[in-house]
Every structure is written in C-alpha cells, then in structure tokens.
Design an enzyme around this catalytic site. Structure first.
Site, PDB file in Angstrom:
ATOM      1  CB  THR A  11      -0.895  -0.007   1.182  1.00  0.00           C
ATOM      2  OG1 THR A  11      -1.741  -1.221   1.253  1.00  0.00           O
ATOM      3  CG2 THR A  11      -2.085   1.100   1.234  1.00  0.00           C
ATOM      4  CE  LYS A 100       1.748   2.101  11.736  1.00  0.00           C
ATOM      5  NZ  LYS A 100       0.665   2.425  11.373  1.00  0.00           N
ATOM      6  N   GLY A 129       0.112   9.969   9.451  1.00  0.00           N
ATOM      7  CA  GLY A 129      -0.024   9.560   8.036  1.00  0.00           C
ATOM      8  C   GLY A 129       0.578  10.773   7.179  1.00  0.00           C
ATOM      9  CB  ILE A 131      -0.515  15.076   9.533  1.00  0.00           C
ATOM     10  CG1 ILE A 131      -2.191  14.763   9.313  1.00  0.00           C
ATOM     11  CG2 ILE A 131      -0.549  16.767  10.118  1.00  0.00           C
ATOM     12  CD1 ILE A 131      -2.797  14.474  10.417  1.00  0.00           C
ATOM     13  CE  LYS A 200      -0.026   5.825  13.635  1.00  0.00           C
ATOM     14  NZ  LYS A 200      -1.229   5.474  13.042  1.00  0.00           N
ATOM     15  N   GLY A 297      -3.677   5.405   4.702  1.00  0.00           N
ATOM     16  CA  GLY A 297      -4.025   5.405   3.221  1.00  0.00           C
ATOM     17  C   GLY A 297      -2.651   5.554   2.490  1.00  0.00           C
TER      18      GLY A 297
HETATM   19  N1  HSE Z   1      -3.434   1.710  10.591  1.00  0.00           N
HETATM   20  C1  HSE Z   1      -3.182   3.134  10.821  1.00  0.00           C
HETATM   21  C2  HSE Z   1      -4.450   3.970  11.115  1.00  0.00           C
HETATM   22  C3  HSE Z   1      -2.341   3.366   9.696  1.00  0.00           C
HETATM   23  O1  HSE Z   1      -5.398   3.575  10.783  1.00  0.00           O
HETATM   24  O2  HSE Z   1      -4.009   5.266  11.312  1.00  0.00           O
HETATM   25  C4  HSE Z   1      -1.595   4.732   9.606  1.00  0.00           C
HETATM   26  O3  HSE Z   1      -0.627   4.463  10.493  1.00  0.00           O
END
Ligand code: HSE
Length: 400
Positions: A11, A100, A129, A131, A200, A297
């Site tokens: 992805t 991560k 993601g 940002i 995170k 995504g």
């Molecule tokens: N699985 C993670 C989410 C992907 O849904 O935020 C992005 O780190």
C-alpha cells in the site's frame, strides 16, 4: 541524480513509487536532483508492470550497491525492518520509514547509528499519515517547552467511530471497509485495541521531550467495547466519541494515556471525522497549534515518506540532529491521572448512592430504556475504579 531503493511494494511502497513518478518534475526542482527508484525489494515479482525489471528478492543487492543512497522501508513490523535499518545506516545510507513499530521500538538506537554514520533516520510517515508533525516538532517547535499533546492518531478507529455514529452499524462491519480502503494494519487488533495510537503518542512524546517514552508504559484502551448506545448518550450530551492519545507534563511528572473519550464541541478534536487525524500541541510560548489531515492510506502516507526522501537526498553526508535520547522517562500510573468519567448503570442503581459516592456528579436519563448514566468529574482514576465497582457499570468512558 539520486538512486533509492524501496523495501516493500504494498500500500505505502507503491504509493511512494507513484508519487515519485507523477510528481517527478516538481520533486526534482525542489530537491535539486532527480530521484530514481533503482531497486524494489519484495517477495512478489510484479510481472507485466513498470517495476518488474527492478524487483529483487535479496536485501544484499541493495546494501552492496554504493549508488543507492537512500533506503525506504514500507514493510511494517519489527523484523526484518530492524536488521535492514541497522545494515543500511551502518553503510551510510539514509533510512526513511513509515514503520511506527520500528520507530517506537528502536528510535533512539537507530538515530544514534545514523549520527555515527553521517546519514539520517527519518520517519515522518510513522505518525499522522500524511500530516507533517515529526518535522514540525523537531524543527518549527524547537523554541517551545511542549506542555501537552492530544491527538486522534489512528485513522481506522476514527473512521469506524465516525460511521458508527452516523450509520448506527457495529464496529466489526465498518472495520472490513477500513481494511479494504488500506487504512487498517495487517492485524487490525493494533488499530482497534489502541496499540497503534499508543506507539504514535510514545514517538511524539519522546521527540517533544528528547527522552525515551516507552509505549509499553502507557495505559491503553481501544474501541472494541464501544456500542451504538454510547453514541446515543454522547448525542444527548452534545458530544462525540473519539479515541484520543494524550500526553502531558504536570509538576515535573509525565502522564500519557490512550482511550476512547467523550469529547465536547469546545475541543477542536471533536470535529475531526473519518480517516482524518489531528494533533493538538500546546507550547508554553505558542499556546495551541493543531495539525490536521489525512491520517492513513496509500498516497497520504507515501507523501510523508517522499518528504523524508527529499530531506535525505538534500542532506547527503550530513546528519540532521534529532533529540531522542535512550534515557527512559517514567510515565505515571494512570491511577494518578485526574479524569472525568461517564458511567452507564441499570436504573435499579440508587442515584442517592451515586451522589454519596462521588462528590461531583451529574446525571443523564431517558436515553436508553432501563438504565441511566452519570458523569463523575475531577477524580483520580485509581479512586474512581475502586468506588465504581459497587455499581456494576454497563459502560465507562472518559470525558474530556
Ligand atoms: N492503521 C493506521 C491507521 C495506518 O489507521 O491510522 C496509519 O498509521
């Protein structure tokens, strides 16, 4: 020209390739060099696609190629990513990752090895993601003492909670869509149980304070027990339900927690819907700053990875310092945190008993048959859980 290699063509990896191809001209102008994907490491062959001739199955082809200056990993998981990162950095190749798990497990060590080898370990895509948040914390916010970070850091759970609220479907049904859209982890337990958000917030907190906050020390609750009834109460109380990842410092102590919260409209995070992530940072000089955008995504995450590739290429042979020492910061037990709690109980529970038990309490009634809810405010979590036992609660959520 700068040659790079991609580890993993799923992805995120394929998104990186797509961005480097589609935006080649603008990226070249801004970097001052053309960036070329010379090799892709993957178990698959991708026959009949534009990348078939650059696919390899042996990491050594990449590690031994002096022409490759940046290794970009989008495989996820601890191993073999850790071994590959160590090997690449020791050869002076910068390593850019969206992983991560790798960053939360080994951030300080990999940064040290990058420094020793005059290259860079970059991980903008590991939090939020697409940002920009890692670079702002490391650069733009350096004048600040960061007092607090509150974030919606998992796109999958925010997407699920938003649709549960709007459509009244159970979380398990919506999770399937999140998986199909490429938001969820391979094992979505990490998303729905809050572990992804926990890693995170551990990364952000470590960078904010320059010392190591271990994700294992952060009390974490997920969204699997949230029901559609909870949303009815939330609506009655003019609030939403959000999985928040929070950390703050108070009286020299470090606190952090990941849990679903009822969030009112006075908090900007209450307006963050769908796969969008947002991070609210409070600095002692700046006040509040909010970072908002696509949190998961293929292309959003890949965009952040490409920003790291550009940074790595621009800084070839030069380590850009990042403060994240391996000294561990003790995170206080969540029993010490003062919170507000929403509690659903059977209507056989005496309100007088509730009032006698909690000093600051308000009630919410007539939302679900045969039960009511109360909110107990300003209580230490340890005391609350001890006192609430007698009421046999159907649900407990924190309230912002
Ligand atoms: N699985 C993670 C989410 C992907 O849904 O935020 C992005 O780190």
């Amino acid at each position: 020209m700068a040659s790079i290699a991609l580890l993993g063509y799923g992805t995120v990896g394929s998104g990186v390739y797509e961005i480097l191809t589609k935006n080649k001209e603008t990226i070249s102008k801004k970097t001052g060099k053309d960036i070329t994907v010379k090799r892709i490491l993957d178990l698959r062959e991708f026959k009949g696609t534009p990348v078939e001739n650059i696919v390899v199955h042996d990491i050594n082809v990449i590690l031994e190629d002096d022409d490759i200056e940046v290794v970009v990993e989008a495989m996820g998981g601890d191993e073999p990513a850790y071994t590959y990162a160590m090997a690449a950095l020791k050869k002076g190749k910068s390593y850019c990752t969206s992983n991560k798990v790798l960053v939360a497990n080994h951030g300080p060590e990999l940064l040290k090895v990058a420094k020793e080898n005059n290259c860079n370990f970059l991980f903008e895509a590991s939090v939020g993601g697409g940002i920009p948040i890692i670079r702002p914390i490391n650069h733009s916010l350096t004048p600040e003492e960061i007092l607090e970070i509150d974030g919606i850091l998992n796109g999958t759970t925010n997407y699920i909670l938003t649709r549960m609220n709007k459509e009244g479907l159970p979380y398990s049904e919506i999770l399937k869509d999140a998986q199909a859209l490429g938001f969820a982890e391979k094992d979505p337990t990490a998303d729905v149980e809050g572990f992804d958000a926990c890693r995170k917030i551990a990364i952000l907190t470590s960078l904010a304070y320059g010392k190591n906050v271990k994700f294992e020390d952060i009390h974490t609750e997920g969204i699997t027990k949230i029901s559609n009834e909870d949303f009815k109460y939330a609506e009655a109380m003019n609030k939403g339900v959000k999985l928040l990842a929070r950390s703050w410092r108070e009286d020299g102590k470090q606190y952090a927690i990941v849990a679903p919260y009822m969030v009112g409209e006075d908090c900007p995070l209450s307006f963050v819907s769908g796969v969008i992530n947002a991070i609210l940072v409070k600095g002692n000089m700046l006040g509040d700053a909010m970072f908002y955008g696509s949190g998961a995504g293929s292309l959003p995450t890949a965009s952040a990875v490409v920003s790291d590739i550009v940074e790595a290429v621009k800084n070839k042979g030069n380590h850009v310092p990042v403060l994240w020492e391996d000294e561990v910061v003790k995170v206080c037990d969540h029993a010490e945190i003062v919170s507000n709690f929403f509690v659903r109980v059977s209507d056989t529970v005496s309100k007088d008993d509730v009032k006698k038990t909690f000093s600051d309490v308000s009630f919410c009634e007539g939302v679900v048959p045969s039960e009511y809810a109360f909110v107990a405010s300003g209580i230490k979590e340890g005391d609350f859980y001890e006192k609430v036992k007698v009421f046999d609660a159907k649900q407990i959520l924190r309230v912002m």
